[in-house]
Design an enzyme around this catalytic site. Structure first.
Site, mmCIF file in Angstrom:
data_model
loop_
_atom_site.group_PDB
_atom_site.id
_atom_site.type_symbol
_atom_site.label_atom_id
_atom_site.label_comp_id
_atom_site.label_asym_id
_atom_site.label_seq_id
_atom_site.Cartn_x
_atom_site.Cartn_y
_atom_site.Cartn_z
ATOM 1 N N ALA A 60 -6.780 50.564 27.426
ATOM 2 C CA ALA A 60 -8.180 50.754 27.026
ATOM 3 C C ALA A 60 -8.442 50.106 25.669
ATOM 4 O O ALA A 60 -8.028 48.977 25.432
ATOM 5 C CB ALA A 60 -8.538 52.238 27.061
ATOM 6 N N SER A 61 -9.101 50.834 24.753
ATOM 7 C CA SER A 61 -9.600 50.200 23.531
ATOM 8 C C SER A 61 -8.534 49.783 22.541
ATOM 9 O O SER A 61 -8.855 49.143 21.542
ATOM 10 C CB SER A 61 -10.612 51.117 22.843
ATOM 11 O OG SER A 61 -11.819 51.150 23.560
ATOM 12 N N THR A 62 -7.277 50.102 22.791
ATOM 13 C CA THR A 62 -6.224 49.500 21.979
ATOM 14 C C THR A 62 -6.353 47.984 22.023
ATOM 15 O O THR A 62 -5.989 47.286 21.071
ATOM 16 C CB THR A 62 -4.838 49.951 22.478
ATOM 17 O OG1 THR A 62 -4.795 51.381 22.481
ATOM 18 C CG2 THR A 62 -3.726 49.437 21.589
ATOM 19 N N LYS A 64 -9.011 46.372 21.641
ATOM 20 C CA LYS A 64 -9.950 45.890 20.623
ATOM 21 C C LYS A 64 -9.224 45.339 19.399
ATOM 22 O O LYS A 64 -9.676 44.386 18.766
ATOM 23 C CB LYS A 64 -10.915 47.012 20.221
ATOM 24 C CG LYS A 64 -11.972 47.343 21.262
ATOM 25 C CD LYS A 64 -12.950 48.394 20.750
ATOM 26 C CE LYS A 64 -14.140 48.579 21.679
ATOM 27 N NZ LYS A 64 -13.819 49.243 22.937
ATOM 28 N N TYR A 150 -20.072 52.934 17.375
ATOM 29 C CA TYR A 150 -19.017 52.377 18.200
ATOM 30 C C TYR A 150 -19.578 51.665 19.427
ATOM 31 O O TYR A 150 -20.238 52.271 20.271
ATOM 32 C CB TYR A 150 -18.074 53.503 18.628
ATOM 33 C CG TYR A 150 -16.861 53.051 19.395
ATOM 34 C CD1 TYR A 150 -16.025 52.063 18.906
ATOM 35 C CD2 TYR A 150 -16.540 53.645 20.620
ATOM 36 C CE1 TYR A 150 -14.900 51.669 19.606
ATOM 37 C CE2 TYR A 150 -15.406 53.257 21.320
ATOM 38 C CZ TYR A 150 -14.599 52.266 20.809
ATOM 39 O OH TYR A 150 -13.482 51.870 21.503
#
Length: 370
Positions: A60-62, A64, A150
């Site tokens: 997931a957002s890791t 980013k 966010y």
């Protein structure tokens, strides 16, 4: 640093043996050296395939943090500048008063375009041009640069289109050429995963209590308004071949050792490779914004594309730590003060705080003090 390997291994073995986790990877680097590379449990909840260090996990957002790193590597070689208005590269983005929005605003989640339509589907996410046109045509919720919030889904497409307009290549290709291949991790760090590689990936499962955790959150939270259920990460989302094979760089698929190695190469040299200069490292990890995040309702200290503060600790007390967690429990961070970088990837998906990440972060912090 044998002790670090042993401590990490013991910690994740306990998590798996207790039933808290299914499969886990942890990697820790210090000053460019791999000091822990530990795995435990099963990569596949049905087949029982064991976790090995090279298994990529949808995190997931890791991802980013990986996206931000690509942008900084391009800035390092002069392909883009943080204060360039996005519309200079991508004219359509200037619609509805967004002409003054800069790459810096994008990196700090202050563009004012955090939302996607409530009916958005995974099929829509897989349409790069369609998503970029949708975001470019969005009327901002606030004037770019005046607030932060966010950008859970839109952020990756904005950053990826900036990259594409700057160098003429999709961000997945730039990631491979400029970051992953030089570091020897091109088969462990992805945005769009090649279809032939899908069988190598870990399979996610929802942790008990996941649905209750989400249900307990305020129904009027702006983050929920901005991110419809169909494109909110979950085990089903992270196992979807369309998600995994598409460029959706608000998330990513990676092994712990690959993303920890990437962060190590931001801090310094790793086997002869350094991604950015010390001067740029100072610039991109300095506090950029710390106001109340409009999506979640509490202050969120950020640098340029990364969160600031150690997981499980007061961010104001740990400002040298930068990185990004992922919904579901994975995370990757580095500490400019100690030279450590570390990552946790796992396949039991829980949308709340990650005990695994907090425990590893505490172990690393303790090691840095000794």
């Amino acid at each position: 640093m044998i002790a670090m390997q042993e401590l990490v291994q013991r910690t994740i073995d306990q998590l798996v043996e207790s039933g808290a986790e299914l499969g886990v990877q942890v990697a820790v680097y210090r000053h460019g050296e791999l000091v822990a590379d530990a795995v435990a449990g099963a990569a596949d909840p049905e087949g029982g395939r064991p976790v090995t260090p090279d298994v990529p996990f949808f995190s997931a957002s890791t991802g980013k943090g990986v996206t931000a790193t690509v942008v900084h590597v391009l800035a390092e070689r002069g392909a883009l500048d943080y204060d360039t208005p996005i519309a200079e590269l991508w004219p359509e983005f200037g619609a509805h008063g967004k002409g003054g929005a800069t790459i810096r605003h994008a990196l700090t989640h202050s563009l004012g375009v955090p939302a996607v339509p409530s009916g958005l589907t995974v099929k829509d996410l897989a349409d790069w041009d369609g998503m970029c046109a949708l975001i470019a045509g969005t009327e901002p919720w606030w004037e770019p640069g005046t607030r932060t919030g966010y950008h859970a889904v839109t952020w990756g497409f904005v950053m990826g289109e900036i990259v594409r307009r700057a160098v003429g290549k999709p961000i997945s290709q730039v990631l491979e050429e400029e970051v992953a291949a030089p570091l020897g991790i091109a088969d462990e760090l992805y945005f769009g995963v090649p279809e032939a590689e899908l069988g190598r990936l870990a399979r996610l499962e929802d942790a008990p209590g996941s649905a209750g955790m989400l249900a307990a959150m305020p129904a009027d939270l702006p983050l929920f308004k901005a991110t419809p259920p169909a494109v909110t990460p979950s085990a089903a989302y992270g196992n979807d071949p369309l998600v995994l094979t598409s460029d959706i760089p608000s998330g990513g698929t990676m092994s712990a050792r690959a993303v920890a190695r990437m962060y190590a190469a931001l801090l310094g040299e790793v086997d002869g490779v350094r991604l950015i200069s010390p001067e740029r490292l100072r610039e991109i990890t300095a506090l950029a914004t710390a106001d109340v995040d409009q999506m979640v309702g509490f202050p969120a200290p950020r640098a340029l594309g990364y969160n600031l503060g150690r997981p499980g600790a007061d961010p104001q007390q740990t400002p040298s730590v930068f990185g990004v967690p992922g919904m579901g429990g994975s995370a990757a961070y580095a500490d400019t003060a100690t030279g450590f970088s570390y990552a946790v990837t796992k396949n039991r998906f829980f949308p709340g705080p990650s005990a695994a990440v907090d425990r590893i972060a505490a172990l690393v912090a303790e090691a840095a003090e000794n």
